[in-house]
Motif scaffolding. Structure first.
Motif, PDB file in Angstrom:
ATOM      1  N   ILE A   8       0.836  -1.202   0.000  1.00 14.71           N
ATOM      2  CA  ILE A   8       0.000   0.000   0.000  1.00 14.71           C
ATOM      3  C   ILE A   8       0.874   1.256   0.000  1.00 14.71           C
ATOM      4  O   ILE A   8       0.586   2.229  -0.705  1.00 14.71           O
ATOM      5  N   LEU A   9       1.977   1.230   0.747  1.00 13.91           N
ATOM      6  CA  LEU A   9       2.900   2.369   0.786  1.00 13.91           C
ATOM      7  C   LEU A   9       3.527   2.601  -0.582  1.00 13.91           C
ATOM      8  O   LEU A   9       3.628   3.751  -1.030  1.00 13.91           O
ATOM      9  N   ILE A  10       3.902   1.560  -1.269  1.00 14.29           N
ATOM     10  CA  ILE A  10       4.499   1.699  -2.602  1.00 14.29           C
ATOM     11  C   ILE A  10       3.470   2.274  -3.577  1.00 14.29           C
ATOM     12  O   ILE A  10       3.786   3.180  -4.366  1.00 14.29           O
ATOM     13  N   ILE A  11       2.236   1.780  -3.534  1.00 18.52           N
ATOM     14  CA  ILE A  11       1.191   2.288  -4.423  1.00 18.52           C
ATOM     15  C   ILE A  11       0.924   3.768  -4.149  1.00 18.52           C
ATOM     16  O   ILE A  11       0.785   4.578  -5.076  1.00 18.52           O
ATOM     17  N   ALA A  12       0.893   4.146  -2.880  1.00 19.67           N
ATOM     18  CA  ALA A  12       0.659   5.549  -2.525  1.00 19.67           C
ATOM     19  C   ALA A  12       1.793   6.436  -3.033  1.00 19.67           C
ATOM     20  O   ALA A  12       1.552   7.551  -3.530  1.00 19.67           O
ATOM     21  N   LEU A  13       3.021   5.991  -2.907  1.00 17.97           N
ATOM     22  CA  LEU A  13       4.161   6.775  -3.406  1.00 17.97           C
ATOM     23  C   LEU A  13       4.105   6.929  -4.928  1.00 17.97           C
ATOM     24  O   LEU A  13       4.394   8.006  -5.452  1.00 17.97           O
ATOM     25  N   VAL A  14       3.735   5.878  -5.651  1.00 10.16           N
ATOM     26  CA  VAL A  14       3.645   5.954  -7.110  1.00 10.16           C
ATOM     27  C   VAL A  14       2.565   6.960  -7.507  1.00 10.16           C
ATOM     28  O   VAL A  14       2.767   7.796  -8.405  1.00 10.16           O
ATOM     29  N   ILE A  15       1.412   6.915  -6.837  1.00  6.09           N
ATOM     30  CA  ILE A  15       0.336   7.854  -7.138  1.00  6.09           C
ATOM     31  C   ILE A  15       0.773   9.278  -6.825  1.00  6.09           C
ATOM     32  O   ILE A  15       0.499  10.210  -7.605  1.00  6.09           O
ATOM     33  N   LEU A  16       1.476   9.463  -5.725  1.00  5.02           N
ATOM     34  CA  LEU A  16       1.958  10.798  -5.343  1.00  5.02           C
ATOM     35  C   LEU A  16       2.938  11.334  -6.380  1.00  5.02           C
ATOM     36  O   LEU A  16       2.884  12.515  -6.747  1.00  5.02           O
ATOM     37  N   VAL A  17       3.821  10.491  -6.900  1.00  5.76           N
ATOM     38  CA  VAL A  17       4.794  10.921  -7.904  1.00  5.76           C
ATOM     39  C   VAL A  17       4.087  11.254  -9.217  1.00  5.76           C
ATOM     40  O   VAL A  17       4.401  12.256  -9.874  1.00  5.76           O
ATOM     41  N   LEU A  18       3.103  10.435  -9.614  1.00  7.23           N
ATOM     42  CA  LEU A  18       2.429  10.659 -10.886  1.00  7.23           C
ATOM     43  C   LEU A  18       1.572  11.924 -10.878  1.00  7.23           C
ATOM     44  O   LEU A  18       1.588  12.692 -11.843  1.00  7.23           O
ATOM     45  N   PHE A  19       0.822  12.111  -9.836  1.00 10.55           N
ATOM     46  CA  PHE A  19      -0.124  13.227  -9.826  1.00 10.55           C
ATOM     47  C   PHE A  19       0.361  14.456  -9.069  1.00 10.55           C
ATOM     48  O   PHE A  19      -0.099  15.552  -9.321  1.00 10.55           O
ATOM     49  N   GLY A  20       1.243  14.292  -8.142  1.00 10.20           N
ATOM     50  CA  GLY A  20       1.710  15.426  -7.355  1.00 10.20           C
ATOM     51  C   GLY A  20       0.763  15.692  -6.182  1.00 10.20           C
ATOM     52  O   GLY A  20      -0.415  15.348  -6.203  1.00 10.20           O
ATOM     53  N   ARG A  21       1.328  16.308  -5.150  1.00 10.02           N
ATOM     54  CA  ARG A  21       0.562  16.538  -3.929  1.00 10.02           C
ATOM     55  C   ARG A  21      -0.594  17.501  -4.152  1.00 10.02           C
ATOM     56  O   ARG A  21      -1.689  17.306  -3.641  1.00 10.02           O
ATOM     57  N   GLY A  22      -0.402  18.551  -4.921  1.00 11.74           N
ATOM     58  CA  GLY A  22      -1.451  19.547  -5.143  1.00 11.74           C
ATOM     59  C   GLY A  22      -2.636  18.967  -5.910  1.00 11.74           C
ATOM     60  O   GLY A  22      -3.795  19.245  -5.600  1.00 11.74           O
ATOM     61  N   ARG A  23      -2.347  18.139  -6.893  1.00  9.81           N
ATOM     62  CA  ARG A  23      -3.426  17.566  -7.704  1.00  9.81           C
ATOM     63  C   ARG A  23      -4.248  16.566  -6.891  1.00  9.81           C
ATOM     64  O   ARG A  23      -5.460  16.506  -7.023  1.00  9.81           O
ATOM     65  N   ILE A  24      -3.613  15.793  -6.030  1.00 10.00           N
ATOM     66  CA  ILE A  24      -4.334  14.823  -5.204  1.00 10.00           C
ATOM     67  C   ILE A  24      -5.249  15.539  -4.220  1.00 10.00           C
ATOM     68  O   ILE A  24      -6.417  15.174  -4.047  1.00 10.00           O
ATOM     69  N   SER A  25      -4.755  16.584  -3.571  1.00  8.40           N
ATOM     70  CA  SER A  25      -5.598  17.310  -2.619  1.00  8.40           C
ATOM     71  C   SER A  25      -6.754  18.005  -3.333  1.00  8.40           C
ATOM     72  O   SER A  25      -7.866  18.087  -2.799  1.00  8.40           O
ATOM     73  N   GLU A  26      -6.510  18.471  -4.543  1.00  8.93           N
ATOM     74  CA  GLU A  26      -7.578  19.086  -5.336  1.00  8.93           C
ATOM     75  C   GLU A  26      -8.645  18.055  -5.697  1.00  8.93           C
ATOM     76  O   GLU A  26      -9.848  18.328  -5.621  1.00  8.93           O
ATOM     77  N   MET A  27      -8.202  16.860  -6.074  1.00  7.38           N
ATOM     78  CA  MET A  27      -9.152  15.800  -6.414  1.00  7.38           C
ATOM     79  C   MET A  27      -9.975  15.383  -5.190  1.00  7.38           C
ATOM     80  O   MET A  27     -11.187  15.149  -5.294  1.00  7.38           O
ATOM     81  N   MET A  28      -9.336  15.305  -4.042  1.00  7.69           N
ATOM     82  CA  MET A  28     -10.064  14.937  -2.823  1.00  7.69           C
ATOM     83  C   MET A  28     -11.066  16.030  -2.436  1.00  7.69           C
ATOM     84  O   MET A  28     -12.167  15.736  -1.976  1.00  7.69           O
ATOM     85  N   GLY A  29     -10.705  17.284  -2.655  1.00  4.76           N
ATOM     86  CA  GLY A  29     -11.629  18.387  -2.389  1.00  4.76           C
ATOM     87  C   GLY A  29     -12.842  18.328  -3.305  1.00  4.76           C
ATOM     88  O   GLY A  29     -13.983  18.523  -2.878  1.00  4.76           O
ATOM     89  N   ASP A  30     -12.583  18.025  -4.586  1.00  8.83           N
ATOM     90  CA  ASP A  30     -13.681  17.878  -5.539  1.00  8.83           C
ATOM     91  C   ASP A  30     -14.577  16.697  -5.174  1.00  8.83           C
ATOM     92  O   ASP A  30     -15.798  16.754  -5.300  1.00  8.83           O
ATOM     93  N   PHE A  31     -13.960  15.619  -4.714  1.00 14.22           N
ATOM     94  CA  PHE A  31     -14.721  14.447  -4.290  1.00 14.22           C
ATOM     95  C   PHE A  31     -15.622  14.792  -3.094  1.00 14.22           C
ATOM     96  O   PHE A  31     -16.792  14.422  -3.059  1.00 14.22           O
TER      97      PHE A  31
END
Length: 85
Positions: A8-31
């Protein structure tokens, strides 16, 4: 296939690298906004379909007024003007 905490930690790091921290927080806000809008839509729909209940007066048949017929009149067994001697 069991996924452990290390995977799970590896998957989270890959997602963080691909999308970046700002984009993930924006997506969670939209959700979160989407969920909030969905809930508001449900409550508005409930209010539209369930109008407030107002008590209504139920009227039955009108009361019947009767007058006594000659057959229904009560006759005293003894007249009132008789004096006992």
């Amino acid at each position: 296939m069991n996924i452990g905490p290390f995977q799970i930690l590896i998957i989270a790091l890959v997602i963080l690298v691909l999308f970046g921290r700002g984009r993930i927080s924006e997506m969670m806000g939209d959700f979160g906004k989407g969920v909030k809008s969905f809930r508001q839509g449900l409550t508005e729909e409930d209010q539209k379909t369930d109008p407030p209940v107002t008590p209504q007066r139920i009227e039955g048949p009108a009361p019947v007024s009767r007058t006594a017929t000659p057959a229904e009149t009560v006759v005293d067994a003894q007249p009132a003007d008789k004096n006992p001697v």
